[in-house]
Design a protein around this motif. Structure first.
Motif, PDB file in Angstrom:
ATOM      1  N   ARG A   1       0.855  -1.187   0.000  1.00  0.00           N
ATOM      2  CA  ARG A   1       0.000   0.000   0.000  1.00  0.00           C
ATOM      3  C   ARG A   1       0.891   1.237   0.000  1.00  0.00           C
ATOM      4  O   ARG A   1       2.099   1.150   0.259  1.00  0.00           O
ATOM      5  CB  ARG A   1      -0.927   0.020   1.219  1.00  0.00           C
ATOM      6  N   LEU A   2       0.266   2.388  -0.239  1.00  0.00           N
ATOM      7  CA  LEU A   2       0.979   3.653  -0.303  1.00  0.00           C
ATOM      8  C   LEU A   2       0.504   4.546   0.830  1.00  0.00           C
ATOM      9  O   LEU A   2      -0.703   4.766   1.002  1.00  0.00           O
ATOM     10  CB  LEU A   2       0.709   4.323  -1.649  1.00  0.00           C
ATOM     11  N   SER A   3       1.447   5.049   1.641  1.00  0.00           N
ATOM     12  CA  SER A   3       1.092   5.941   2.743  1.00  0.00           C
ATOM     13  C   SER A   3       0.595   7.275   2.210  1.00  0.00           C
ATOM     14  O   SER A   3       0.740   7.600   1.029  1.00  0.00           O
ATOM     15  CB  SER A   3       2.301   6.166   3.661  1.00  0.00           C
ATOM     16  N   ALA A   4       0.026   8.083   3.112  1.00  0.00           N
ATOM     17  CA  ALA A   4      -0.511   9.381   2.702  1.00  0.00           C
ATOM     18  C   ALA A   4       0.545  10.284   2.089  1.00  0.00           C
ATOM     19  O   ALA A   4       0.229  11.149   1.262  1.00  0.00           O
ATOM     20  CB  ALA A   4      -1.163  10.064   3.899  1.00  0.00           C
TER      21      ALA A   4
ATOM     22  N   LEU B   1       5.815   3.363   0.308  1.00  0.00           N
ATOM     23  CA  LEU B   1       5.230   2.041   0.166  1.00  0.00           C
ATOM     24  C   LEU B   1       5.444   1.239   1.445  1.00  0.00           C
ATOM     25  O   LEU B   1       6.571   1.134   1.939  1.00  0.00           O
ATOM     26  CB  LEU B   1       5.856   1.317  -1.017  1.00  0.00           C
TER      27      LEU B   1
ATOM     28  N   GLY C   1      -7.603  -2.721   5.331  1.00  0.00           N
ATOM     29  CA  GLY C   1      -7.862  -1.339   4.991  1.00  0.00           C
ATOM     30  C   GLY C   1      -7.745  -0.388   6.160  1.00  0.00           C
ATOM     31  O   GLY C   1      -7.566   0.826   5.977  1.00  0.00           O
TER      32      GLY C   1
ATOM     33  N   THR D   1      -4.189   3.931   4.744  1.00  0.00           N
ATOM     34  CA  THR D   1      -3.450   4.742   3.784  1.00  0.00           C
ATOM     35  C   THR D   1      -3.591   6.243   4.047  1.00  0.00           C
ATOM     36  O   THR D   1      -2.947   7.047   3.361  1.00  0.00           O
ATOM     37  CB  THR D   1      -3.928   4.441   2.352  1.00  0.00           C
ATOM     38  N   SER D   2      -4.395   6.629   5.038  1.00  0.00           N
ATOM     39  CA  SER D   2      -4.514   8.047   5.386  1.00  0.00           C
ATOM     40  C   SER D   2      -3.437   8.482   6.368  1.00  0.00           C
ATOM     41  O   SER D   2      -3.335   9.668   6.694  1.00  0.00           O
ATOM     42  CB  SER D   2      -5.893   8.342   5.977  1.00  0.00           C
TER      43      SER D   2
ATOM     44  N   THR E   1       0.531   9.032   7.525  1.00  0.00           N
ATOM     45  CA  THR E   1       1.846   9.279   6.947  1.00  0.00           C
ATOM     46  C   THR E   1       2.800   8.162   7.359  1.00  0.00           C
ATOM     47  O   THR E   1       2.532   7.388   8.292  1.00  0.00           O
ATOM     48  CB  THR E   1       2.417  10.614   7.415  1.00  0.00           C
TER      49      THR E   1
ATOM     50  N   GLU F   1      -7.288   2.718  -3.216  1.00  0.00           N
ATOM     51  CA  GLU F   1      -7.000   3.421  -1.969  1.00  0.00           C
ATOM     52  C   GLU F   1      -5.587   4.002  -1.953  1.00  0.00           C
ATOM     53  O   GLU F   1      -5.236   4.739  -1.030  1.00  0.00           O
ATOM     54  CB  GLU F   1      -7.178   2.476  -0.776  1.00  0.00           C
ATOM     55  N   SER F   2      -4.797   3.664  -2.966  1.00  0.00           N
ATOM     56  CA  SER F   2      -3.400   4.121  -3.057  1.00  0.00           C
ATOM     57  C   SER F   2      -3.123   4.633  -4.457  1.00  0.00           C
ATOM     58  O   SER F   2      -2.369   4.019  -5.223  1.00  0.00           O
ATOM     59  CB  SER F   2      -2.440   2.973  -2.714  1.00  0.00           C
TER      60      SER F   2
ATOM     61  N   VAL G   1       0.061   3.907  -6.921  1.00  0.00           N
ATOM     62  CA  VAL G   1       0.872   2.855  -6.310  1.00  0.00           C
ATOM     63  C   VAL G   1       1.658   2.068  -7.357  1.00  0.00           C
ATOM     64  O   VAL G   1       2.788   1.636  -7.099  1.00  0.00           O
ATOM     65  CB  VAL G   1       0.002   1.915  -5.443  1.00  0.00           C
TER      66      VAL G   1
END
Length: 262
Positions: free
Chosen positions: A45-48, A52, A58, A79-80, A82, A129-130, A133
């Motif tokens: 996943r990708l942080s805010a 990665l 979720g 993912t919201s 940081t 959500e990312s 990504v």
């Protein structure tokens, strides 16, 4: 198609050795190495703020202490957060006191976490959500640690989202891509698989039978299965001749392969 290991299907630790250690943590990946796995599977996943990290759910409620650290954001999308916020979370205590302090692992740290000694299957998790990504992952795999791992071990990228698989393949055509499916794919997907650059299908073992396996092979695609944890079902997958078995208990599969006549 380089998917075998000479002694049967690839043994792939699902989120590491997640039956015996907290999933997607350094401890789980180290245990997978010790258990004799050929590969590990993990979720990307990708942080805010664009880093990665490796996380399945979720939200953080099941596998972290997010409710203690960020009580007002306990149900917020993972993912919201940081990268700095994610690093404040404990991702091990939920599994057992001996794992207290295990943190969320970031993609950049994964090659070292497996001692540069295993193949890795990176699942792009919930790409909607990312955003971005796919490009971020393609760029990350050009880092020195990933190049070092790729010299000796396979890296694959997979997703349930066909658009994400295609997008990553366009960004990084040198990395094999696999399509995750819940049921045996229809004829249209199989016929388009090679043209779309797929190396293979990662199927739910519950829905896979001999005819489905044959259809996938007839399309010229490799066949991996997830998440196989019981010995009778492992044996059934061996009988179907799959190329890789993803399991929460890679050590049990290694033992079964060792006791199965070749």
């Amino acid at each position: 198609m380089a998917v075998g290991n000479g002694h049967g299907p690839l043994v792939v630790g699902h989120r590491g050795n997640s039956g015996l250690a907290p999933e997607n943590t350094a401890a789980a990946f180290a245990q997978a190495v010790a258990a004799g796995a050929d590969m590990v599977e993990t979720d990307v996943r990708l942080s805010a703020d664009g880093e990665l990290f490796l996380f399945h759910d979720g939200t953080g409620g099941r596998t972290t202490n997010v409710a203690e650290v960020f009580p007002d954001r306990a149900d917020a999308p993972i993912t919201s957060f940081t990268a700095a916020e994610l690093r404040r979370l404990d991702a091990g205590s939920w599994f057992g006191a001996q794992f207290a302090g295990e943190g969320i692992l970031f993609l950049a740290d994964l090659p070292a976490a497996v001692g540069f000694g295993l193949g890795i299957n990176l699942e792009i998790k919930a790409p909607h959500e990312s955003p971005g990504v796919e490009a971020a992952l393609a760029a990350a795999l050009t880092a020195p640690d990933w190049i070092r791992l790729l010299r000796h071990h396979p890296v694959a990228v997979s997703s349930f989202d066909p658009a994400a698989v295609r997008a990553f393949a366009l960004e990084s055509p040198g990395i094999p891509v696999w399509q995750l499916v819940e049921t045996v794919p229809d004829a249209a997907l199989l016929s388009e698989g090679a043209a779309r650059g797929l190396q293979g299908i990662v199927a739910d073992h519950h829905s896979l039978d001999a005819s489905g396996a044959e259809a996938i092979r007839a399309a010229g695609l490799g066949l991996w299965v997830y998440t196989v944890n019981e010995a009778p079902e492992m044996s059934r997958m061996l009988d179907l001749g799959v190329d890789a078995i993803i399991t929460d208990f890679p050590g049990a599969l290694v033992d079964l392969l060792g006791s199965t006549p070749s």
